[in-house]
Structures are given as C-alpha cells and as structure tokens.
Motif scaffolding. Structure first.
Motif, mmCIF file in Angstrom:
data_model
loop_
_atom_site.group_PDB
_atom_site.id
_atom_site.type_symbol
_atom_site.label_atom_id
_atom_site.label_comp_id
_atom_site.label_asym_id
_atom_site.label_seq_id
_atom_site.Cartn_x
_atom_site.Cartn_y
_atom_site.Cartn_z
ATOM 1 N N LEU A 188 -108.769 81.636 -9.365
ATOM 2 C CA LEU A 188 -107.987 81.426 -8.352
ATOM 3 C C LEU A 188 -108.348 81.698 -6.887
ATOM 4 N N GLY A 189 -107.903 80.922 -5.918
ATOM 5 C CA GLY A 189 -108.046 81.368 -4.540
ATOM 6 C C GLY A 189 -107.054 81.891 -4.016
ATOM 7 N N LEU A 190 -107.254 82.679 -2.750
ATOM 8 C CA LEU A 190 -106.208 83.489 -2.220
ATOM 9 C C LEU A 190 -104.847 82.633 -2.055
ATOM 10 N N ASP A 191 -104.928 81.518 -1.748
ATOM 11 C CA ASP A 191 -103.861 80.738 -1.738
ATOM 12 C C ASP A 191 -103.216 80.339 -2.804
ATOM 13 N N ALA A 242 -111.586 94.971 -26.988
ATOM 14 C CA ALA A 242 -112.074 95.872 -25.728
ATOM 15 C C ALA A 242 -113.634 96.308 -25.794
ATOM 16 N N ASP A 243 -114.324 96.219 -26.831
ATOM 17 C CA ASP A 243 -115.586 96.430 -26.966
ATOM 18 C C ASP A 243 -116.618 95.515 -26.883
ATOM 19 N N ILE A 244 -116.204 94.365 -26.106
ATOM 20 C CA ILE A 244 -117.454 93.490 -25.940
ATOM 21 C C ILE A 244 -117.096 93.156 -24.025
ATOM 22 N N LYS A 245 -118.152 93.023 -23.543
ATOM 23 C CA LYS A 245 -118.164 93.316 -22.216
ATOM 24 C C LYS A 245 -117.531 91.548 -21.657
ATOM 25 N N LYS A 246 -116.668 91.652 -20.523
ATOM 26 C CA LYS A 246 -115.865 90.528 -20.377
ATOM 27 C C LYS A 246 -116.566 90.188 -18.888
ATOM 28 N N GLU A 247 -117.051 88.848 -18.623
ATOM 29 C CA GLU A 247 -117.423 88.480 -17.423
ATOM 30 C C GLU A 247 -117.029 87.229 -17.078
ATOM 31 N N GLY A 248 -116.907 86.780 -15.719
ATOM 32 C CA GLY A 248 -116.720 85.452 -15.170
ATOM 33 C C GLY A 248 -115.203 85.765 -14.466
ATOM 34 N N SER A 249 -115.091 84.668 -13.817
ATOM 35 C CA SER A 249 -113.907 84.692 -12.818
ATOM 36 C C SER A 249 -112.890 84.007 -13.445
ATOM 37 N N HIS A 250 -112.805 83.336 -14.471
ATOM 38 C CA HIS A 250 -111.783 82.490 -14.847
ATOM 39 C C HIS A 250 -110.676 83.530 -15.835
ATOM 40 N N PHE A 251 -110.562 84.590 -15.780
ATOM 41 C CA PHE A 251 -109.666 85.616 -16.109
ATOM 42 C C PHE A 251 -108.478 85.689 -15.020
ATOM 43 N N ASP A 252 -108.752 84.998 -13.870
ATOM 44 C CA ASP A 252 -107.755 85.106 -12.970
ATOM 45 C C ASP A 252 -106.440 84.586 -13.225
ATOM 46 N N LEU A 253 -106.495 83.297 -13.590
ATOM 47 C CA LEU A 253 -105.213 82.555 -14.012
ATOM 48 C C LEU A 253 -104.533 83.527 -15.371
ATOM 49 N N GLY A 275 -102.475 75.011 -27.290
ATOM 50 C CA GLY A 275 -102.805 74.217 -25.905
ATOM 51 C C GLY A 275 -103.787 74.985 -24.937
ATOM 52 N N LEU A 276 -104.282 74.424 -24.149
ATOM 53 C CA LEU A 276 -105.114 75.168 -23.172
ATOM 54 C C LEU A 276 -104.874 74.609 -21.686
ATOM 55 N N ILE A 277 -104.522 75.561 -20.704
ATOM 56 C CA ILE A 277 -104.542 75.028 -19.199
ATOM 57 C C ILE A 277 -105.800 75.505 -18.529
ATOM 58 N N VAL A 278 -106.328 74.458 -17.864
ATOM 59 C CA VAL A 278 -107.540 74.593 -16.955
ATOM 60 C C VAL A 278 -107.431 74.010 -15.720
ATOM 61 N N PRO A 279 -108.337 74.344 -14.669
ATOM 62 C CA PRO A 279 -108.326 73.654 -13.550
ATOM 63 C C PRO A 279 -108.520 72.219 -13.593
ATOM 64 N N GLY A 332 -111.110 90.423 -9.668
ATOM 65 C CA GLY A 332 -110.336 89.592 -9.326
ATOM 66 C C GLY A 332 -108.677 90.026 -9.383
ATOM 67 N N LYS A 333 -108.526 91.241 -9.337
ATOM 68 C CA LYS A 333 -107.084 91.753 -9.133
ATOM 69 C C LYS A 333 -106.681 91.403 -7.724
ATOM 70 N N GLU A 334 -107.682 91.562 -6.786
ATOM 71 C CA GLU A 334 -107.212 91.280 -5.207
ATOM 72 C C GLU A 334 -107.038 89.801 -5.083
ATOM 73 N N ARG A 335 -107.828 88.835 -5.603
ATOM 74 C CA ARG A 335 -107.389 87.397 -5.466
ATOM 75 C C ARG A 335 -106.235 87.163 -6.423
ATOM 76 N N VAL A 336 -105.901 87.817 -7.650
ATOM 77 C CA VAL A 336 -104.575 87.758 -8.421
ATOM 78 C C VAL A 336 -103.362 88.188 -7.412
ATOM 79 N N LEU A 337 -103.353 89.231 -6.691
ATOM 80 C CA LEU A 337 -102.349 89.796 -5.862
ATOM 81 C C LEU A 337 -101.999 88.777 -4.913
ATOM 82 N N SER A 338 -103.150 88.317 -4.109
ATOM 83 C CA SER A 338 -102.795 87.495 -2.975
ATOM 84 C C SER A 338 -102.138 86.055 -3.558
ATOM 85 N N ALA A 339 -102.898 85.524 -4.562
ATOM 86 C CA ALA A 339 -102.604 84.100 -5.025
ATOM 87 C C ALA A 339 -101.105 84.259 -5.437
#
Length: 510
Positions: free
Chosen positions: A109-112, A71-82, A135-139, A44-51
């Motif tokens: 996040l998309g690249l745009d 830090a002791d639980i695995k994190k999965e998914g693309s929702h960490f981008d935002l 509060g929570l912000i989502v797509p 996701g870091k590549e998506r984040v930097l481009s976005a």
C-alpha cells in the motif's frame, strides 16, 4: 473484535499460506505485529494506518494486535500491507468478515491507499490454490501473472478502496482470463540470429551440438574473434520452452522482482551474462534476505560467463553444485533454501594473458609458464564439467566480406528440437533426465552404445591424450548427441572422432 485474513509468504521460490489474525481490543491506542515479522512488515503499520485514513475509513483508538501464523517462520516483504489493512477494517467493524474467508490478499500500500506491484505473485497464487482458498486479490499490475493459475479466482485492484468496495458488494474487481499455451508463441524473429555470424563454421556446429544435448561449452580464442557474438546467439537455437518450464522460469523471475510489469509469463529462454566482479552470493543466490542468483535466473536458459579467467576462483567454484545437480542449496541457521538452477553454461576466455596465442595477426609474447598459470585459474573439477572446448580463431577478411547469408537460427533450432525429441523418448523412464548432457556415468553405460571401431578410436585417444574417466564419459555424451543429430541409433566412429575434436583443453591443443 477478532478478524482473520489470508495471504502468502515467499520461502525460496515457493510460497506458503499465512493467516493474518487481527484483534482490536479496548486499551491504549497502539498497533503491534507479532509472528516473526521482519522490518519491512513491521514498518508497514505506518503505511497501513495512513492508507486506511486516506481511503475514507477510520482507525478507532483501540489496541490492535496483529499475529502472522505460523509464528515460527520469519515473514518478509511489503505484500502484507493489504491483508493487514483489510483485517484491521474487519476487526473494527468496517468490513464484513465473511468475505475475507473466500479470498486471500497480497499487495503493498501507498500512503494514499494505492496498491503497488509485489514480488512472487505467481508462487503465492499456486500456494493459495493448493490450500483450498477459492480466490486471490492482488495489485492490478500482478493480475496477468497470478491469472496463470486457472483453478483460482484471481482479481486485480488498484486501491484499498476498491478492495473494500468488493467486500461490501459495491465494486466488481477486474478478472483476466489467459490461455498460458497461447503465450508461448514460437519466436517469429529473434533480435539476434546465428546467420549474422560470418565464418566460424566449427564454432556454430559446436553451438548446435551444445543446444541439442544441453552441453556446457567453453569458447577459447583471441579478442575480436566473435566469442561473445556467438554466445549471445546461443539461446536462439535452443528448443522453445514448454509450459511447465515457462512457469518455473516465471516463478524465479517473479520472486526476484524481475518480471516486467503486466507480463504474465516468461516465454523465451533466459540469457544471463553477469560481470566478472560478481560475488558468489550474486551468482548462486543468498544474502541477508535470500534472493535467487544469476544461476537461478538462468534456469532453463543460458548462463554466459565472459572473460572466464577474470572471475574470482571462489565464485567459479560455487557453480560446481548447480552444474552437477541443477539446483542451489543455501543453508542458514534457521532454514535451508533451494533454488532451481538447471542452465547451460556458456563461457568465453582468451587463450593466454595477452590474448594472442594462435593469432596469426599478432604475436603472442607469453611464456609457457604464464600460459599455464593463466589457465590454472580455472580448476580441473570445473573444467571437467564443461563438455565442449571450442577454439574460435580470428575471422578473415574474405569471411567478413562474404555476402552469403549463414544458416539461420530457425533452421538450426529445428534440428535441435528433433534431437531433443529423440532424447525425451529415450529417457522417458528416467525422471528429471531430458538431455544427453545430464546423463550420469551409469546412464552413459546404458544409453551410449558405440560400435567397436568407435570404441577403439576412443581408447586410443585416451591413451594418447591422457583423458580422465570423466573426460571419457563427456566425450561419449557428446558423441551421443552428434549421433542424435545424424538420426543414428548407434554411435559410430565418425561421431566419436568429431566429439574428440571438441575436447581441446584435454588434448592441450588450444
């Protein structure tokens, strides 16, 4: 400079809050993610930097370190981008950091810089609300789903620029107020109706009993008799979902990524019909990245297994736990996940390998040994967990040509709901028990009072047909449901006599 954002991560069908710590320090330009981030998060870091750059912001040449806590639980998914992108912007002084304390964030996040839908928005919203974040912000596509949680200020955004503008005070993000109860509108006209089925009065009656008591059912008959047609109409006679049930079902479908876009709530009972080539992980869940299986996707609905004997034996055997406990437990070296799986099993099979045993139109050429071997593909313990064994004979020509419309699903569903209300009142002191089909042997002794004539009839049937103790209890549970449909407090001999008819494989009459 250090900045913190909040998000949530999925564990099973639940979620827990994750703190995203971002530190931008002097050093060689780089971005590193720590905290047991899996590949989708690290990429996701590549998506984040481009976005960030395509949204009109700068990425200063800093050494950026991102920590995902705990830090002791695995994190999965693309929702960490935002949250990572907003944390980077706050750590580099381009966003005020205090706004990130009031809102959690989740979005791919998309690249745009466009925000794409995510899985699990509903359980994330529940976890955020429980943590005390306001509060929570989502797509934007996930806004209706997350807005089900009324005590949370949920906002929807379409781009990273909109989210940044919100924290800068320039943009007002969209809200959506929903009435969850209004979403559970009673079906006005189902796509399928039990009245479409010609003939098969015995099988229709069995479906009504199965729906009224949440009993598992097996339909046995030659090809073309209407087994699949009957099973696909089974959900139309089940009671409507309560709000609590609908939220549970929606959570499962959201985590699996199967919730339709812009749909806030699953309002109809699910019907899942996996192919017989399915794996055990596909049926009950699991995999390298654990996902809910078909059994969990059928939670509070119907799991239909057509051509039951074609399923691999090991696949069928994994159903024994969910049929007994209403949940699936998946063990891993690092963690154990539990998915809900309280469904009604509807299965269909031919009576013999050629399918024509008992068919007056075609002659069966199977030997008794072949028939026995064919039926042995279904283990005794699994068969014991199926309450109703129903013969579905071929439909005759006069029945097919009959112009009289059969009883509609709505009429049958009204009787089913009346019987369920009786059961809810009966089991109000028993947590987690709401239907006769879920009773244990102890519950059967307590709630299944039969008259002496009925008990004598059941004892005679046990002696004649060699019924097991489990079959004895299953028969009593079916009789209890028949009595509830007849509005009778006591189980009478007529109810037991009808219940015995629905245990055809025990009697070896199918």
């Amino acid at each position: 400079m250090l900045a913190c954002a909040r998000t949530a991560a999925i564990l099973g069908i639940d979620a827990y809050v994750v703190v995203v710590e971002v530190d931008a320090a002097a050093g060689l330009p780089a971005m590193a993610t720590v905290g047991l981030a899996q590949s989708a998060v690290k990429e996701g870091k590549e998506r984040v930097l481009s976005a960030i750059q395509n949204s009109g912001f700068d990425v200063p040449p800093r050494k950026i370190t991102i920590n995902l806590a705990p830090a002791d639980i695995k994190k999965e998914g693309s929702h960490f981008d935002l949250p990572i992108a907003c944390g980077v912007l706050a750590a580099t002084g381009q966003l005020p950091g205090d706004g990130l304390q009031r809102f959690a964030l989740a979005g791919e996040l998309g690249l745009d810089g466009v925000l794409r839908p995510i899985r699990g928005a509903l359980p994330m919203a529940q976890a955020v609300a429980a943590s005390g974040v306001s509060g929570l912000i989502v797509p934007a596509a996930n806004l209706p789903e997350a807005s089900i949680i009324e005590r949370l200020d949920v906002r929807g955004a379409s781009t990273l620029g909109e989210v940044a503008g919100h924290f800068q005070g320039r943009v007002e993000l969209r809200r959506e107020r929903l009435d969850p109860a209004a979403l559970l509108v009673r079906r006005s006209g189902a796509a399928v109706d039990l009245g479409d089925v010609r003939g098969q009065g015995h099988a229709k009656r069995a479906l009504e009993i199965a729906a009224a008591g949440a009993h598992n059912i097996l339909l046995v008959g030659p090809p073309g008799g209407g087994k699949t047609m009957l099973a696909r109409r089974f959900p139309s006679v089940l009671p409507k979902l309560s709000l609590a049930e609908a939220i549970e079902v929606t959570r499962v479908h959201s985590v699996a990524g199967l919730l339709p876009p812009d749909q806030a709530l699953v309002s109809e009972r699910p019907f899942r019909a996996p192919h017989h080539t399915i794996s055990d992980a596909g049926l009950v869940g699991g995999g390298a990245i654990p996902r809910p299986g078909e059994a969990s996707l059928a939670h509070h609905g119907v799991l239909f297994l057509d051509e039951l004997t074609e399923f691999r034996r090991n696949v069928l055997e994994v159903l024994r736990q969910p049929l007994e406990d209403g949940r699936v437990t998946i063990g891993r070296a690092s963690r154990t996940l539990t998915y809900p799986a309280r469904f009604v099993l509807a299965a269909a099979m031919n009576p013999c390998p050629c399918g024509h045993l008992g068919d007056s139109r075609k002659r069966c050429r199977c030997t008794p040994r072949l028939i026995q071997r064919y039926r042995a593909k279904i283990s005794g313990p699994l068969l014991d967990r199926i309450d109703l064994h129903i013969e579905v004979p071929p439909v005759t020509s006069p029945e097919l040509l009959d112009s009289v419309e059969g009883e509609s699903s709505v009429a049958v569903a009204e009787r089913v709901e009346a019987a369920r209300r009786v059961q809810l009142a009966r089991f109000k002191q028993r947590d987690g028990l709401y239907a006769n089909g879920q009773m244990s042997a102890r519950d059967v002794r307590k709630f299944c009072d039969a008259d002496q004539t009925g008990l004598s009839l059941l004892r005679s049937a046990m002696a004649r047909f060699g019924l097991s103790a489990r079959s004895f209890h299953r028969t009593l549970k079916i009789a209890r449901t028949i009595a509830d449909l007849a509005e009778s407090e006591t189980i009478r001999s007529a109810h037991i006599a009808e219940a015995i008819q629905y245990r055809g494989l025990d009697r070896n009459t199918l």
